[in-house]
Enzyme design. Structure first.
Site, PDB file in Angstrom:
ATOM      1  N   ARG A 105       0.947  -1.160  -0.250  1.00 33.53           N
ATOM      2  CA  ARG A 105       0.251  -0.472   0.047  1.00 33.53           C
ATOM      3  C   ARG A 105       0.896   1.168  -0.272  1.00 33.53           C
ATOM      4  O   ARG A 105       1.679   1.410   1.201  1.00 33.53           O
ATOM      5  CB  ARG A 105      -1.079  -0.180   1.066  1.00 33.53           C
ATOM      6  CG  ARG A 105      -1.179   1.381   1.695  1.00 33.53           C
ATOM      7  CD  ARG A 105      -2.849   0.668   2.148  1.00 33.53           C
ATOM      8  NE  ARG A 105      -4.248   0.461   1.506  1.00 33.53           N
ATOM      9  CZ  ARG A 105      -5.027   0.312   2.292  1.00 33.53           C
ATOM     10  NH1 ARG A 105      -5.760   0.999   3.463  1.00 33.53           N
ATOM     11  NH2 ARG A 105      -6.284  -0.125   1.839  1.00 33.53           N
ATOM     12  N   HIS A 132      -7.170   1.117  -6.363  1.00 36.41           N
ATOM     13  CA  HIS A 132      -7.302   0.429  -5.203  1.00 36.41           C
ATOM     14  C   HIS A 132      -8.169  -1.247  -5.509  1.00 36.41           C
ATOM     15  O   HIS A 132      -9.348  -1.273  -5.136  1.00 36.41           O
ATOM     16  CB  HIS A 132      -8.195   0.901  -4.213  1.00 36.41           C
ATOM     17  CG  HIS A 132      -8.154   0.427  -3.035  1.00 36.41           C
ATOM     18  ND1 HIS A 132      -7.412  -0.768  -2.620  1.00 36.41           N
ATOM     19  CD2 HIS A 132      -9.376   0.184  -1.752  1.00 36.41           C
ATOM     20  CE1 HIS A 132      -7.798  -1.688  -1.530  1.00 36.41           C
ATOM     21  NE2 HIS A 132      -9.067  -0.709  -0.992  1.00 36.41           N
ATOM     22  N   GLN A 135      -9.927  -3.575  -3.887  1.00 40.54           N
ATOM     23  CA  GLN A 135     -11.320  -3.257  -3.328  1.00 40.54           C
ATOM     24  C   GLN A 135     -12.354  -3.159  -4.337  1.00 40.54           C
ATOM     25  O   GLN A 135     -13.840  -3.934  -4.491  1.00 40.54           O
ATOM     26  CB  GLN A 135     -11.484  -2.089  -3.399  1.00 40.54           C
ATOM     27  CG  GLN A 135     -12.830  -1.132  -2.152  1.00 40.54           C
ATOM     28  CD  GLN A 135     -13.406  -1.462  -1.455  1.00 40.54           C
ATOM     29  OE1 GLN A 135     -12.307  -1.876  -0.195  1.00 40.54           O
ATOM     30  NE2 GLN A 135     -14.172  -2.180  -0.970  1.00 40.54           N
ATOM     31  N   ASP A 223     -17.181   7.099  -1.791  1.00 40.77           N
ATOM     32  CA  ASP A 223     -15.989   7.318  -0.412  1.00 40.77           C
ATOM     33  C   ASP A 223     -16.001   8.265  -0.188  1.00 40.77           C
ATOM     34  O   ASP A 223     -16.426   8.729  -0.471  1.00 40.77           O
ATOM     35  CB  ASP A 223     -14.722   6.536  -1.766  1.00 40.77           C
ATOM     36  CG  ASP A 223     -13.364   6.334  -1.192  1.00 40.77           C
ATOM     37  OD1 ASP A 223     -13.726   6.290   0.101  1.00 40.77           O
ATOM     38  OD2 ASP A 223     -12.946   6.166  -1.532  1.00 40.77           O
ATOM     39  N   CYS A 263     -16.576   1.272  -0.015  1.00 42.43           N
ATOM     40  CA  CYS A 263     -15.456  -0.162   0.217  1.00 42.43           C
ATOM     41  C   CYS A 263     -15.156   0.188   2.837  1.00 42.43           C
ATOM     42  O   CYS A 263     -14.475  -0.321   2.525  1.00 42.43           O
ATOM     43  CB  CYS A 263     -14.355   1.204   0.193  1.00 42.43           C
ATOM     44  SG  CYS A 263     -13.764   2.543  -0.283  1.00 42.43           S
ATOM     45  N   ARG A 291     -13.718  -8.562   0.791  1.00 39.75           N
ATOM     46  CA  ARG A 291     -12.349  -8.219   0.025  1.00 39.75           C
ATOM     47  C   ARG A 291     -11.481 -10.280   0.873  1.00 39.75           C
ATOM     48  O   ARG A 291     -10.985 -10.438  -0.102  1.00 39.75           O
ATOM     49  CB  ARG A 291     -11.934  -7.894   1.160  1.00 39.75           C
ATOM     50  CG  ARG A 291     -12.231  -6.500   1.360  1.00 39.75           C
ATOM     51  CD  ARG A 291     -12.152  -5.240   0.380  1.00 39.75           C
ATOM     52  NE  ARG A 291     -10.426  -5.056   0.043  1.00 39.75           N
ATOM     53  CZ  ARG A 291      -9.383  -4.358   0.010  1.00 39.75           C
ATOM     54  NH1 ARG A 291     -10.318  -3.232   0.603  1.00 39.75           N
ATOM     55  NH2 ARG A 291      -8.384  -4.530  -0.232  1.00 39.75           N
TER      56      ARG A 291
END
Ligand code: CP
Ligand code: NVA
Length: 311
Positions: A105, A132, A135, A223, A263, A291
């Protein structure tokens, strides 16, 4: 997926073909149902480098590796020599001598590209400023669970910031050809190159008014207004995003069977009301759970060589 025959990386959704995505989702469904509970990764280790905070991504990869029989090694970047200036090149080369895969990340997407270029083991994007993709995989699995596997008949509405998650939805739309309607304030749109490519394909459109984007949508998703690394812009963003909150009225314009995705982490009262995220249309906890299942399928594809589909 990125990379040659030597190894394969997953840095963005478009690294997988449509057939590979299908194989991945089918595997994730079996893993979730408990129909596929082997431990094929005994003796394998996944290194997880995090330059930003995480709850879901870290835990789902760590638990996923454990459930597959392998081991996950969490590396907070500030505790590694990266924080003291060691290069990504050396880090990638050295970790590749110890472990069988690397999750990272990061801030700049280019850092992940560089890590992948110098690693001799598969590299997975656990979020960058640009994408991402893990996700997006979980989100698509959640949509699939709700509406069935043919995503091409579905309309997805993205409300708010044209950020890493929005870019990954566009990447997914390029591969799976569902209809994606994005609505973002001026100056907060998605990656322009990717948007141009997606719009040209014909199934992605940018709207200024959220009401136009959600009309008839099967999925409404959003988001945070301020992503990690943008904290200094929070006040300006809060002003710019007024009118882009997902509330009960906006949801009422969507398809009657529409679901809400986020998310997480979420800010109730900012990008979404409590009534929506905690209401009957919300699937955010299924989305978070997914996930784990979809990343297990991904790890198997990359680390146990079970990609399937058309490479
Ligand atoms: N959705 C997501 O990636 O959450 P974390 O930041 O907690 O990993
Ligand atoms: N767009 C958010 C996603 C967090 C999971 C961020 O980058 O902070």
């Amino acid at each position: 997926m990125s990379g040659g025959s030597r190894k394969r990386d997953f840095l963005r959704v478009a690294d997988l073909s449509g057939a590979e995505l299908e194989t991945l989702f089918e595997r994730a469904v079996r893993l979730k149902a408990g129909d596929d509970s082997g431990r094929p990764l005994v003796g394998q280790t996944l290194a997880m480098i995090f330059l930003k905070s995480s709850t879901r991504t870290r835990v789902s990869f760590e638990v996923g590796m454990y459930e597959l029989g392998g081991h996950a090694l969490f590396l907070a970047a500030q505790d590694t020599q990266l924080a003291r200036g060691e290069s990504l090149r050396d880090t990638a080369a050295v970790l590749s001598r110890y472990v069988d895969g690397i999750v990272m990340r990061a801030f700049a997407h280019q850092d992940l590209v560089e890590l992948a270029a110098h690693a001799t083991v598969p590299v997975i994007n656990a979020l960058t400023d640009l994408f991402h993709p893990c996700q997006a995989l979980a989100d698509l699995l959640t949509v699939r669970e709700e509406f069935g596997p043919d995503l091409r008949t579905r309309r997805i509405a993205w409300i708010g910031d044209g950020n890493n998650v929005a870019n990954s939805w566009m990447d997914a739309a390029l591969r799976l050809e569902f209809e994606l309607r994005l609505t973002c304030p001026a100056q907060y749109g998605p990656d322009p190159t990717l948007l141009a490519q997606a719009v040209k394909q014909g199934n992605v459109e940018l709207f200024r008014d959220p009401r136009d984007a959600v009309r008839g949508a099967h999925v409404v998703t959003t988001d945070v207004w301020t992503s990690m690394g943008q904290e200094q812009e929070a006040a300006a963003r809060a002003r710019a995003f007024q009118g882009y909150r997902v509330d009960e009225h906006l949801m009422s314009l969507a398809d009657p069977a529409a679901i809400f995705l986020h998310c997480l982490p979420a800010h109730r009262g900012e990008e979404v009301t409590s009534g929506v995220i905690d209401g009957p249309r919300s699937r955010v906890y299924d989305e978070a759970e997914n996930r784990l299942h979809v990343q297990k399928a991904l790890i198997l594809a990359l680390m146990a060589g079970e990609s399937g589909g058309d490479p």
